[in-house]
Write a protein that holds these residues in place. Structure first.
Motif, mmCIF file in Angstrom:
data_model
loop_
_atom_site.group_PDB
_atom_site.id
_atom_site.type_symbol
_atom_site.label_atom_id
_atom_site.label_comp_id
_atom_site.label_asym_id
_atom_site.label_seq_id
_atom_site.Cartn_x
_atom_site.Cartn_y
_atom_site.Cartn_z
ATOM 1 N N PHE A 217 0.879 -1.193 0.297
ATOM 2 C CA PHE A 217 -0.158 0.336 -0.347
ATOM 3 C C PHE A 217 0.676 1.198 -0.011
ATOM 4 O O PHE A 217 0.392 2.283 0.155
ATOM 5 N N GLY A 218 2.523 1.058 0.331
ATOM 6 C CA GLY A 218 2.805 2.138 0.035
ATOM 7 C C GLY A 218 2.975 3.237 1.315
ATOM 8 O O GLY A 218 2.931 2.198 2.382
ATOM 9 N N GLN A 219 3.193 4.127 1.307
ATOM 10 C CA GLN A 219 4.020 5.233 2.915
ATOM 11 C C GLN A 219 2.451 4.787 4.307
ATOM 12 O O GLN A 219 1.187 5.680 3.378
ATOM 13 N N ILE A 220 2.634 4.237 4.383
ATOM 14 C CA ILE A 220 2.029 4.854 6.383
ATOM 15 C C ILE A 220 2.070 4.974 7.494
ATOM 16 O O ILE A 220 3.142 5.422 7.775
ATOM 17 N N PHE A 221 1.273 5.510 8.074
ATOM 18 C CA PHE A 221 1.551 6.803 9.306
ATOM 19 C C PHE A 221 0.685 6.168 10.412
ATOM 20 O O PHE A 221 -1.284 5.463 9.717
ATOM 21 N N ILE A 222 0.612 5.405 10.907
ATOM 22 C CA ILE A 222 -0.412 4.602 12.654
ATOM 23 C C ILE A 222 -0.115 5.851 13.232
ATOM 24 O O ILE A 222 0.781 6.125 14.087
ATOM 25 N N THR A 223 -1.124 5.358 14.000
ATOM 26 C CA THR A 223 -1.270 5.783 15.334
ATOM 27 C C THR A 223 -1.343 4.849 16.631
ATOM 28 O O THR A 223 -2.010 3.928 16.081
ATOM 29 N N ASP A 224 -1.119 4.514 17.466
ATOM 30 C CA ASP A 224 -1.724 3.865 18.486
ATOM 31 C C ASP A 224 -1.267 4.234 19.950
ATOM 32 O O ASP A 224 -0.042 4.939 20.319
ATOM 33 N N THR A 225 -2.051 4.028 21.161
ATOM 34 C CA THR A 225 -1.250 4.352 22.474
ATOM 35 C C THR A 225 -0.228 3.516 23.176
ATOM 36 O O THR A 225 0.259 3.691 23.905
ATOM 37 N N HIS A 226 -0.272 1.992 22.903
ATOM 38 C CA HIS A 226 1.028 0.599 23.093
ATOM 39 C C HIS A 226 1.963 1.009 22.355
ATOM 40 O O HIS A 226 2.025 0.146 21.054
ATOM 41 N N LYS A 227 3.324 1.037 22.526
ATOM 42 C CA LYS A 227 4.838 1.471 22.036
ATOM 43 C C LYS A 227 4.866 -0.497 21.193
ATOM 44 O O LYS A 227 5.203 -0.228 19.996
ATOM 45 N N GLU A 228 4.876 -1.402 22.415
ATOM 46 C CA GLU A 228 5.381 -2.565 22.075
ATOM 47 C C GLU A 228 3.931 -3.448 21.217
ATOM 48 O O GLU A 228 5.064 -4.143 19.879
ATOM 49 N N ARG A 229 3.237 -3.206 21.427
ATOM 50 C CA ARG A 229 2.225 -3.378 20.462
ATOM 51 C C ARG A 229 2.464 -2.567 19.111
ATOM 52 O O ARG A 229 2.739 -3.657 17.991
ATOM 53 N N THR A 230 2.432 -2.072 18.378
ATOM 54 C CA THR A 230 3.533 -1.225 17.448
ATOM 55 C C THR A 230 4.167 -1.722 17.297
ATOM 56 O O THR A 230 4.418 -1.940 16.152
ATOM 57 N N GLU A 231 5.740 -1.732 17.341
ATOM 58 C CA GLU A 231 6.295 -2.949 17.128
ATOM 59 C C GLU A 231 6.492 -3.957 16.359
ATOM 60 O O GLU A 231 6.743 -4.057 15.438
ATOM 61 N N ASN A 232 5.730 -4.970 17.412
ATOM 62 C CA ASN A 232 5.802 -6.117 16.797
ATOM 63 C C ASN A 232 5.340 -5.722 15.829
ATOM 64 O O ASN A 232 4.974 -6.879 15.011
ATOM 65 N N VAL A 233 3.705 -5.546 16.054
ATOM 66 C CA VAL A 233 2.739 -5.278 14.367
ATOM 67 C C VAL A 233 3.556 -5.081 13.067
ATOM 68 O O VAL A 233 3.701 -5.331 11.754
ATOM 69 N N VAL A 234 4.403 -3.917 13.483
ATOM 70 C CA VAL A 234 5.468 -3.426 12.571
ATOM 71 C C VAL A 234 6.159 -3.899 12.024
ATOM 72 O O VAL A 234 6.256 -4.366 10.859
ATOM 73 N N ARG A 235 7.186 -4.889 12.549
ATOM 74 C CA ARG A 235 8.397 -5.659 12.660
ATOM 75 C C ARG A 235 7.780 -6.859 12.000
ATOM 76 O O ARG A 235 8.579 -7.217 10.628
ATOM 77 N N LYS A 236 6.142 -7.149 11.266
ATOM 78 C CA LYS A 236 5.968 -8.412 10.572
ATOM 79 C C LYS A 236 5.973 -7.968 9.116
ATOM 80 O O LYS A 236 5.665 -8.090 8.549
ATOM 81 N N ILE A 237 5.788 -6.454 9.317
ATOM 82 C CA ILE A 237 5.988 -6.129 7.833
ATOM 83 C C ILE A 237 7.080 -5.917 7.403
ATOM 84 O O ILE A 237 7.130 -6.674 6.210
ATOM 85 N N THR A 238 7.530 -4.927 7.771
ATOM 86 C CA THR A 238 8.970 -4.296 7.153
ATOM 87 C C THR A 238 10.029 -4.175 8.387
ATOM 88 O O THR A 238 9.630 -3.569 9.717
ATOM 89 N N ASP A 239 10.885 -3.684 8.334
ATOM 90 C CA ASP A 239 12.018 -3.295 9.206
ATOM 91 C C ASP A 239 12.281 -1.984 8.792
ATOM 92 O O ASP A 239 13.362 -0.880 9.643
ATOM 93 N N GLU A 240 12.430 -1.110 7.475
ATOM 94 C CA GLU A 240 12.692 -0.177 7.022
ATOM 95 C C GLU A 240 11.351 0.361 7.906
ATOM 96 O O GLU A 240 9.931 0.882 6.841
#
Length: 365
Positions: free
Chosen positions: A336-359
């Protein structure tokens, strides 16, 4: 399309802030009320020149707090790479003057001329209004979806809305002066029919093209648990605009406004043959809205060749782990190209994002 840098000055609670982004995924994490959504709103401004939260421009100028004084303008500036060169989009709203949008230091004559340069799709908790509110919310959403890829549609819409306002003003004038002249009113029929019929055809065509995408995305996110559909509800499905105006002339005279036309159209969101707002859980409704927005993104990319930026505000709220996993896998597969996400849980976000890309980049707000 890639936003490389964002600079904010006096925008809501951000007095002076600058971000340099990853071309893939960017996350804003922090507690509620710190301004994560405001950053997404600034990105939305760069795309369409206005807030997705419904705020007036003047209300987005920083107001006084115990630690700061009120300001008299805000500025949003973005450095955007369009695949060939870098562009600077600058939006400035003074308190005592009209909003200015510039591209590479040149002001637009009309804000509408900017629409489509940086297409975007936002998914946020406020989308729930599309299901629960009146048809006006869904019409505005439909118009915004089509306008991002069709400047002629936007022109027709503006002309139609002006004509309805003029016709309504004349109807109110008749009532006030206890006088009625059908021939004077007929002057507005031709432009209403001309622009309204074009808008109707475009809307019908758009829903027809996007429905299979919505159904496919929803099936993936929900693991095929439910079937959804979108029905375009319009009086013009049954008869011509000319007949509608003629048949409802007396009704319009009594009501003092134009009671029939494409300004009364609606979208019916259904799940398993029933209205989604009546039978759908919060998770099902959110899954549907995500499928709707991803379909919009797909169509923009297909029509324009541009990959819209994807803004995901509080995306994981009200979705169970299964639906979150399906969504992340879908985003990963669709590129989908460039993505911007907001979340209150840093750890949850990191875990989710790591599944998609290291970049990716994570900004603590």
């Amino acid at each position: 399309m890639t936003i490389q840098k964002l600079t904010l000055q006096n925008f809501k609670n951000h007095l002076s802030k600058s971000f340099e982004f990853s071309p893939q995924i960017n996350c804003f994490v922090g507690n509620n009320g710190v301004g994560k959504t405001n950053v997404l709103d600034a990105l939305h401004y760069l795309s369409v020149g206005k807030s997705f939260l419904g705020n007036t421009d003047l209300n987005n100028i920083h107001t006084s707090t115990p630690l700061s004084v009120a300001e008299d303008f805000f500025t949003i500036e973005g450095e955007i790479f369009d695949g060939e060169k870098e562009n600077i989009i600058k939006i400035q709203q003074p308190k005592e003057a009209k909003k200015i949008i510039k591209k590479n230091d040149k002001s637009y004559d009309r804000i509408a001329d900017h629409i489509g340069f940086l297409p975007s799709v936002i998914i946020s908790p406020y989308d729930s209004n599309l299901i629960s509110d009146s048809g006006e919310s869904r019409r505005k959403f439909l118009d915004a979806m089509i306008s991002q890829t069709d400047s002629e549609y936007l022109f027709n819409l503006i002309q139609y809305q002006k004509t309805v306002q003029q016709r309504n003003a004349l109807l109110k004038s008749f009532a006030k002066n206890r006088y009625f002249d059908a021939e004077s009113l007929e002057i507005y029929n031709e432009p209403l029919i001309k622009f309204g019929t074009k808008i109707f055809e475009k809307r019908k065509e758009f829903i027809h093209s996007i429905l299979p995408l919505i159904q496919n995305y929803y099936e993936i996110i929900s693991n095929g648990k439910e079937k959804v559909s979108v029905i375009y509800n319009s009086d013009l499905n049954e008869e011509s605009f000319e007949n509608l105006l003629n048949k409802n002339l007396e009704k319009d005279r009594i009501l003092t406004y134009t009671s029939k036309g494409i300004h009364k159209d609606d979208l019916l969101f259904e799940m398993n043959g029933n209205l989604l707002k009546k039978i759908g859980s919060q998770g099902q409704q959110k899954s549907f809205l995500i499928a709707l927005k991803l379909s919009q993104m797909n169509r923009i990319k297909e029509i324009t060749g541009k990959t819209p930026i994807l803004l995901l505000d509080d995306i994981f709220d009200k979705l169970d782990d299964s639906r979150v996993s399906q969504l992340i896998e879908l985003v990963n597969q669709e590129h989908f190209g460039q993505i911007f996400i907001t979340d209150t849980h840093k750890e949850r976000t990191e875990n989710v994002v790591r599944k998609i890309t290291d970049e990716s980049k994570i900004f603590e707000i």
